[in-house]
Design an enzyme around this catalytic site. Sequence first.
Site, PDB file in Angstrom:
ATOM      1  CD  GLU A  37      -2.770   1.438   0.223  1.00 42.28           C
ATOM      2  OE1 GLU A  37      -2.912   0.546  -0.621  1.00 42.28           O
ATOM      3  OE2 GLU A  37      -3.393   2.526   0.165  1.00 42.28           O
ATOM      4  CG  ASP A  39       6.073  -0.276  -2.440  1.00 39.02           C
ATOM      5  OD1 ASP A  39       6.332  -1.502  -2.473  1.00 39.02           O
ATOM      6  OD2 ASP A  39       6.771   0.553  -1.824  1.00 39.02           O
ATOM      7  CG  LEU A  85      31.289  13.134  23.460  1.00 37.93           C
ATOM      8  CD1 LEU A  85      30.236  12.060  23.682  1.00 37.93           C
ATOM      9  CD2 LEU A  85      30.876  14.416  24.143  1.00 37.93           C
ATOM     10  CD  GLU A 124      21.592  10.412  23.493  1.00 35.99           C
ATOM     11  OE1 GLU A 124      22.009  11.576  23.588  1.00 35.99           O
ATOM     12  OE2 GLU A 124      20.784  10.071  22.624  1.00 35.99           O
ATOM     13  CE  LYS A 126      31.530   7.484  21.337  1.00 39.92           C
ATOM     14  NZ  LYS A 126      31.812   6.858  20.034  1.00 39.92           N
ATOM     15  NE  ARG A 147      33.637  15.505  15.833  1.00 43.71           N
ATOM     16  CZ  ARG A 147      34.971  15.588  15.874  1.00 43.71           C
ATOM     17  NH1 ARG A 147      35.681  15.104  14.877  1.00 43.71           N
ATOM     18  NH2 ARG A 147      35.590  16.128  16.893  1.00 43.71           N
ATOM     19  CE  LYS A 300      25.353  14.162  24.242  1.00 45.88           C
ATOM     20  NZ  LYS A 300      24.579  14.415  23.014  1.00 45.88           N
ATOM     21  CB  CYS A 418      65.738   1.547   6.547  1.00 45.52           C
ATOM     22  SG  CYS A 418      64.129   2.197   6.041  1.00 45.52           S
ATOM     23  CB  CYS A 454      64.131   7.044   4.605  1.00 43.93           C
ATOM     24  SG  CYS A 454      62.981   5.666   4.866  1.00 43.93           S
TER      25      CYS A 454
END
Length: 791
Positions: A37, A39, A85, A124, A126, A147, A300, A418, A454
Amino acid sequence: MTQTQDPAARAIELREQIDLHNHRYYVLDEPSIPDAEYDRLFNELKAIEEAQPDLITPDSPTQRVGGAALSAFGTVAHEVPMLSLGNAFDEQSMRDFDRRVREGLDLPAGDLFGAGEAVEYCCEPKLDGLAVSLLYENGQLVRGATRGDGSTGEDISSNVRTIRNVPLKLRGQGWPAVLEVRGEVFINKAGFEALNERAREAGSKTFANPRNAAAGSLRQLDPNITRARPLEFCCYGIGRVDGELPDSQVGILHQLREWGLSISKELKLAAGVDECLEYYRDIGERRAALGYEIDGVVFKVNKLAYQRELGFRAREPRWAIAHKFPAMEEITELLDVEFQVGRTGAVTPVARLRPVLVAGVTVSNATLHNMDEVARLGLMIGDSVIIRRAGDVIPQVMQVVADMRPADARPVKIPEQCPVCGSDVERTQLIKRGRGRETVSEGAVYRCVGRLTCQAQLKQAIIHFVSRRALDIDGLGEKIVEQLVDTGLVSSPADLYLLTYEQVLALEGFAEISTKNLLGSIQDSKQPTLARFIYALGIPDVGEETAKLLARSLGSLQRISQALPEVLVYLPDVGMEVAHEIHAFFDDEHNQTVIRQLLERGLVLQEEGELNPELAASVSLAEFITRLEIPGVAKTGAERLAASFTSLEAIMQADWLELKRVERFTEKAQTGLRDYFADAQRRERVLQIEQQLKAFGMHWDSPRAAQSEGMPLSGQTWVLTGGLEAFSRDVAKDYLESLGAKVAGSVSAKTHCVVAGPGAGSKLAKAEQLNVPVLDEQGLLDLLKDHGIEP
C-alpha cells in the site's frame, strides 16, 4: 477514502500521507499499512509529479531519489564546533567525571550527613556510526554535513536527503527559524549483513564493519548509490539554533522527536552517577541483543544552564562523557611480523594475523608498539595470540598463549637495515638529565637514520605537513604524495612550492581543473599562522597544543628556532626532554635548509610578534639558580644567594669569604657552588643561557614595561561564565588573551573582572560576594571594540 480529483491537491494529500507513514515506520516503529500500500501511494505521487513537474516540491518524498553524481564534496564551516567527547573506561573514571561536574557547578558535596546534590544526566547508547549535522531553515532541510575535523566538514546534502528517516520537512509547528540537528548515521546489524550478502553475490568487496559501511555510503559522489544503502539517522543534540527550545537535553530530544526526527529508544534520565553506572551495566548486558552496533554509553548533564556553566575544554565539553565498553578479545595466529617506517624514522613492528572477527570487525593486522613490547609479550612468529580492539578501535596483541606455541616458532628480529631505503637502523638512546649530570640508557624505539632520503619518512613528513591542522593543502592525499615522491618531483616539503602546472598535470588522475585546484591550494597555504607552521614541521613530541604554546609564548620563528633547551623549559608544560627535541630539530642543518627554502619560496608566517607579556622578566635570579640543579644548592639556598648578590656574575665569582656571609648557606652548598662553576664549559653554558634570557626579555633585569607595551590587559586575570551569543567562550578567551589578559577557570580575590553571559551561576555569585567587577556580553563587546577588535 475518496481521492481528490485535482492533481495539485492530490499531490499535497499524498505527500502528507506518505510523510505520516514514513514517520510511523522509521521513527515510531509502528507501521500502519502494508509495504504494498505504501508503494502504491508513492508511485501515484511519482506519476503525478512526472506528468506535471511544476508540482514537484523540495520536500516531496520522491526527491529522496538521488540525482546526478557529484564531482566533489564542498566544505561546510560549522558555526558551532562539533566537538569530540572525553572517554571513561572504568567506574572510577565515571565517578571522577561526576565529581568534576559537581565541583564545576559548586554543588554541595557529600559527607557523613548526606550524599550531596546529585546531577541529572541524559543517557543514551553511543552508536557506532558517522556524526553528521542537518540544517533546517523554516522547517525545510537545506544542508547536511559531516563532522570532519570538528570545525569544517563535507557538504553531503544530496546524500542525507536519501536517508528515509531524515525528514525533508519538519512535522508539526513551532520549530526555530534555524535549527541545526546533530546525530549519527549508521547501518543496523541486519542491514549490514544484507549489504555484504549482496556484495558477495555480485563478487564485490565486502565491508569490514557497519561503521565503515555507513561512512562509505555517505561519502558516495553518486547519491543513487547512497539511496540503495540501508542508512538510518539518530539525533543526539543540536548545534546552531535561532529560536526557542526546551531548557534540558532530554526535553530538546523529545521535542525533536515531535518534529519527526528519530531519537534513541534507549534514552533515559539518571539522577546521579550511581544510576548512570546502572544504566551502563544494563545496556552492556543487552548490547549483543541490540539491533545496531554500539561501543559505549554517552552521559550528558541534562540542564542546559549547567552545560553553559561548565563550558568546554580545547576539544571536548566538560558536561559530557562517553563511557566505553571493554574491548572484545579473540585468539588467532601470528603469521609474521613486518616493520613499518614512520614520519620520524621510527621502525615499528606490525603483527600480520590470520584474519579473525573481533567486536564486529575483521582484524588481520595489529600494533606491537616497539621491540620492548615484543620482548615483554615473549612473542614468536607462529604463536597463538589474544587480540583486543582497544577502545573498540585499534587492534592490539594482548598476550601469547604459550601452551599453543608450535615447535617451528621463530623469534622476531629487528632489521639491521631500513626495509624501505636500506639505511642503518639504530636504537635510540634515552638521556636522563638531572643535577647537572646526564645518564644514557637504551630506548625502546629503533630509527632509520636515512631521514628524508628515506622515502617512507619523506612521504609521512609531507603528508603531515599538508594535513588539515598543519598547512591544510587540500587535494594532497596520500596517493598524490606518493606519486610526487616516487617520481622525484618532491624531496622535501619546500619542493611543493616549486611544482609547475605541467608537472602536476602529468600525474595520474589529474586533469586541467584538478591541477589548477591543487596549485591554487598550495598557493593559498603560503600564509600559515606561526603555530600551524611549527606543527607542520613535524618536530618529534611537538603536537598541535605544544606548537600553539611555542607560538603564543615566544612569538616568532627566530626565537623558537634559537631557544636553548634550558630556556624552553621556562614555558608552561614544556619538559626537558621535549625542549631538547625542539632544540635538536632546529639545530639540524638539513632542517635549517628546509625551513630556509620554505621561506624563500614564498611562505609568510602570520601572527608573529613580541614575547608574551607574561614571560617578560618572568625568570628570577633565584629560580635560575634553582634550575641549574647545583649539588647542595636547593630552592632555599638559591633564594639566599639571590638576596645576597646582585647578579649571576657576582655569584659565579664569589669567594669563600663572600659565600660564608650568606645566611645559613651550608659548607656543602658552598663547595657544590664553587665546584659547579669551576668547570669552564659549564660556566660558559650558564652565561649563554643568561644571555638568551636577556635577548628574549625574560631576564630578571629586563624591563617589564617595554614588553607589556600595547597589551592593555597585561597582568589582569579574567573569568568567563555563562553562555555567549556573539561567539563562543573559547573565542572570547582568545580575544582577551590577545589583549594580554590571563583567562582563569575560577573566581578569586585576584580576579580583575568576570564576564557573565546568560545562565551564569556560582562564579557570578562568587564575583558579587568578592566585589569583583562584572561585565555582561555587551560590555565585553564594547571593551573589545575600544581596543580595535570587532568580532
